[in-house]
Scaffold this motif. Structure first.
Motif, short mmCIF file in Angstrom:
data_model
loop_
_atom_site.label_atom_id
_atom_site.label_comp_id
_atom_site.label_asym_id
_atom_site.label_seq_id
_atom_site.Cartn_x
_atom_site.Cartn_y
_atom_site.Cartn_z
N LYS A 37 46.05 -36.86 -59.17
CA LYS A 37 47.04 -36.94 -58.10
C LYS A 37 48.02 -38.08 -58.34
CE LYS A 37 47.39 -38.37 -53.28
NZ LYS A 37 46.65 -38.91 -52.12
N MET A 38 47.51 -39.26 -58.72
CA MET A 38 48.37 -40.42 -58.93
C MET A 38 49.30 -40.21 -60.13
SD MET A 38 45.71 -43.51 -58.04
CE MET A 38 46.96 -44.78 -58.07
N LEU A 39 48.77 -39.64 -61.20
CA LEU A 39 49.61 -39.38 -62.38
C LEU A 39 50.69 -38.34 -62.06
CD1 LEU A 39 46.90 -39.30 -65.21
CD2 LEU A 39 48.59 -41.11 -64.75
N THR A 40 50.32 -37.32 -61.27
CA THR A 40 51.30 -36.30 -60.88
C THR A 40 52.42 -36.94 -60.05
OG1 THR A 40 49.53 -34.64 -60.81
CG2 THR A 40 51.61 -34.08 -59.74
N MET A 41 52.05 -37.82 -59.13
CA MET A 41 53.05 -38.51 -58.30
C MET A 41 53.98 -39.36 -59.16
SD MET A 41 50.50 -39.63 -55.19
CE MET A 41 51.65 -40.82 -54.50
N ALA A 42 53.42 -40.06 -60.15
CA ALA A 42 54.24 -40.91 -61.03
C ALA A 42 55.20 -40.08 -61.86
CB ALA A 42 53.34 -41.76 -61.92
N ALA A 43 54.71 -38.95 -62.41
CA ALA A 43 55.58 -38.09 -63.22
C ALA A 43 56.68 -37.46 -62.35
CB ALA A 43 54.75 -36.99 -63.90
N LEU A 44 56.32 -37.05 -61.14
CA LEU A 44 57.32 -36.49 -60.23
C LEU A 44 58.38 -37.54 -59.87
CD1 LEU A 44 58.38 -34.23 -58.42
CD2 LEU A 44 56.78 -34.99 -56.65
N ALA A 45 57.94 -38.77 -59.66
CA ALA A 45 58.89 -39.85 -59.35
C ALA A 45 59.86 -40.06 -60.51
CB ALA A 45 58.13 -41.14 -59.04
N PHE A 46 59.37 -40.02 -61.74
CA PHE A 46 60.22 -40.17 -62.93
C PHE A 46 61.30 -39.09 -62.94
CE2 PHE A 46 61.49 -39.49 -67.27
CZ PHE A 46 61.45 -40.75 -67.88
N ILE A 47 60.89 -37.85 -62.72
CA ILE A 47 61.84 -36.73 -62.73
C ILE A 47 62.86 -36.87 -61.62
CG2 ILE A 47 62.05 -34.23 -62.40
CD1 ILE A 47 59.24 -34.02 -63.75
N MET A 48 62.39 -37.25 -60.43
CA MET A 48 63.30 -37.31 -59.27
C MET A 48 64.25 -38.50 -59.35
SD MET A 48 62.75 -34.59 -57.75
CE MET A 48 63.96 -34.91 -56.47
N ILE A 49 63.89 -39.57 -60.03
CA ILE A 49 64.83 -40.68 -60.24
C ILE A 49 66.00 -40.20 -61.08
CG2 ILE A 49 65.15 -42.90 -61.40
CD1 ILE A 49 62.29 -43.62 -60.52
N HIS A 50 65.71 -39.42 -62.13
CA HIS A 50 66.78 -38.86 -62.96
C HIS A 50 67.65 -37.90 -62.15
CE1 HIS A 50 65.00 -39.63 -67.25
NE2 HIS A 50 65.36 -40.74 -66.63
N VAL A 51 67.00 -37.09 -61.30
CA VAL A 51 67.77 -36.15 -60.47
C VAL A 51 68.69 -36.91 -59.53
CG1 VAL A 51 67.58 -34.40 -58.65
CG2 VAL A 51 66.03 -34.33 -60.59
N GLY A 52 68.19 -37.96 -58.91
CA GLY A 52 69.02 -38.76 -58.01
C GLY A 52 70.15 -39.45 -58.73
N TYR A 53 69.88 -39.90 -59.95
CA TYR A 53 70.91 -40.59 -60.74
C TYR A 53 72.09 -39.66 -61.03
CZ TYR A 53 73.05 -43.07 -64.68
OH TYR A 53 73.93 -43.70 -65.52
N GLU A 54 71.80 -38.39 -61.26
CA GLU A 54 72.85 -37.42 -61.55
C GLU A 54 73.47 -36.82 -60.28
OE1 GLU A 54 74.05 -36.92 -64.39
OE2 GLU A 54 72.57 -37.78 -65.75
N PHE A 55 72.90 -37.14 -59.13
CA PHE A 55 73.33 -36.53 -57.87
C PHE A 55 74.63 -37.17 -57.39
CE2 PHE A 55 72.92 -35.67 -53.24
CZ PHE A 55 72.76 -34.30 -53.31
N GLU A 56 75.56 -36.34 -56.95
CA GLU A 56 76.83 -36.82 -56.42
C GLU A 56 77.05 -36.24 -55.03
OE1 GLU A 56 78.70 -39.03 -57.70
OE2 GLU A 56 77.95 -39.16 -59.75
N ILE A 57 77.56 -37.05 -54.13
CA ILE A 57 77.87 -36.60 -52.78
C ILE A 57 79.34 -36.89 -52.50
CG2 ILE A 57 77.43 -36.92 -50.31
CD1 ILE A 57 74.59 -37.66 -50.96
#
Length: 431
Positions: A37-57
């Motif tokens: 569970k903890m490793l899954t959360m860490a990997a998901l956080a890594f992916i979502m940081i990249h998604v947020g970085y590319e996100f534009e509003i």
């Protein structure tokens, strides 16, 4: 597309291991699941940081984002309602169709069908080379709003089980504070975004979320404060500043980000490795399905074994069915279970089709259909909903069907992405 099928194979491997691990590991299984569970959360956080970085509003288009949120809410709400109604009509006797307990259990269990797995979806679409398309940009917004809506709606569902608790209000406040930070400080923080730093951010977010959860369990074990890493990781990515933002040119440095930092070979290689590991971990996160050991009597097996395995101490569980209710239920062998799994899977994916009717001025119907199909993948968030259902004593064939449907959708993820690719192949991209 080779990477898509590789990711699909890794999902299958993880899913298979999740079903045989309990019998192999025995008493150590509980500890291993916590590590997974903890490793899954860490990997998901890594992916979502990249998604947020590319996100534009575009802050001048608030009305458009309001419409996007409404569309995403339907994509999360329709599968939930369709599956809840099906559960009540099929898994309860006709005399109980109007009973509050039947609807309460079904509404909570059916919530597994609502959330699109953002981590799985974004990894797969990027692997298919679709990251620069209108479909990806629109799906990114809808998937994030979809998961946000799922988390928000879990709060009243929990209230139906445990009553009005202050912890649920704390979760709402934290979520709105995070959203305000993303809005107010969009791409303003000058911090590094190379992979070692992102790994550090991911681990920090994971440990912070887990620390809040464990600390809140000391205060009240029944209703702990549980913050999903998806939102704080996405918000962190949103506030990381890009070069040239706000009219100020910057000189890139090896440690700070620059325009193509995520396109560097090393960055892309690490992102691929993290995404691949995430696929295995998502599969491993699936709960073991009652009855796979060979028992055909799913009704008797699941109500006790599954609920006892996940029950929260001192929780106020949903009432177990009476002897008459159990007797009135139809006998279910694996053939009947398979039919229910297919039906629930079709219903849940039909509920994701509303975006096809939207954005007519923006895109061809094939692009809109591609957005809807891209929303099909489920994963760790849906599995989390099922774990919550089990923790409140909701068991029976209904949960077994839900788990198998989630697993089936997970297995079909690669085919969904192939379908999206083909839909986009012969139609010009929207402006």
């Amino acid at each position: 597309m080779k990477k898509v099928f590789l990711y699909s194979a890794l999902l299958v491997v993880g899913l298979g291991l999740s079903q045989i691990a309990p019998s192999i590991l025995g008493a150590n299984y509980e500890l291993i699941t916590h590590v997974i569970k903890m490793l899954t959360m860490a990997a998901l956080a890594f992916i979502m940081i990249h998604v947020g970085y590319e996100f534009e509003i575009d802050k001048s288009r608030l009305r458009q984002y309001g419409w996007d949120y409404l569309v995403a809410a339907t994509a999360a709400g329709f599968p939930w309602v369709f599956c809840a109604v099906y559960f009540v009509l099929v898994f309860y006797a006709s005399a109980d169709w109007g009973a509050w307990d039947a609807w309460r259990e079904s509404l909570l269990a059916a919530r597994f069908a609502a959330p699109t797995s953002a981590g799985v979806l974004f990894s797969m679409l990027a692997a298919a080379g679709l990251a620069a398309t209108w479909m990806f940009r629109k799906t990114r917004i809808l998937a994030i709003f979809d998961d946000l809506d799922t988390v928000l709606l879990m709060i009243p569902l929990k209230m139906m089980i445990v009553g009005l608790r202050w912890q649920l209000g704390v979760i709402i406040v934290i979520m709105f504070v995070l959203l305000w930070l993303a809005w107010r400080h969009l791409h303003m923080a000058r911090i590094p975004v190379t992979w070692p730093w992102v790994v550090g951010y991911s681990l920090t977010i994971m440990l912070a979320c887990e620390g809040v959860y464990l600390a809140s369990k000391i205060v009240d074990e029944v209703v702990p404060v549980h913050i999903e890493v998806l939102l704080p990781a996405f918000v962190l990515g949103c506030i990381i500043r890009k070069p040239g933002e706000h009219g100020r040119a910057e000189v890139p440095s090896p440690d700070l980000h620059h325009d193509d930092v995520l396109e560097r070979p090393k960055e892309k290689r690490v992102t691929t490795i993290v995404s691949a590991c995430f696929m295995v971990l998502v599969g491993l996160s699936m709960p073991p399905v009652a009855g796979l050991a060979g028992s055909d009597d799913l009704v008797a097996a699941s109500d006790k074994a599954m609920a006892d395995a996940y029950v929260i101490p001192d929780a106020e569980p949903a009432p177990h069915p009476s002897e008459k209710q159990v007797a009135d239920r139809p006998s279910m062998g694996w053939g009947a279970i398979a039919a229910h799994v297919i039906t629930i899977t079709v219903l849940s994916n039909l509920g994701k089709m509303f975006p096809v009717l939207c954005y007519r001025r923006e895109a061809h119907w094939k692009h809109r259909l591609a957005v809807a199909v891209a929303m099909f993948p489920r994963g760790e968030v849906g599995a989390g909903v099922l774990i919550i259902s089990l923790s409140y004593g909701i068991g029976g064939p209904m949960i077994t069907v839900a788990m198998l449907s989630l697993a089936l959708n997970l297995l079909l993820t690669g085919f969904f992405i192939v379908a999206v690719k083909r839909l986009l192949g012969d139609v010009p991209a929207p402006a």
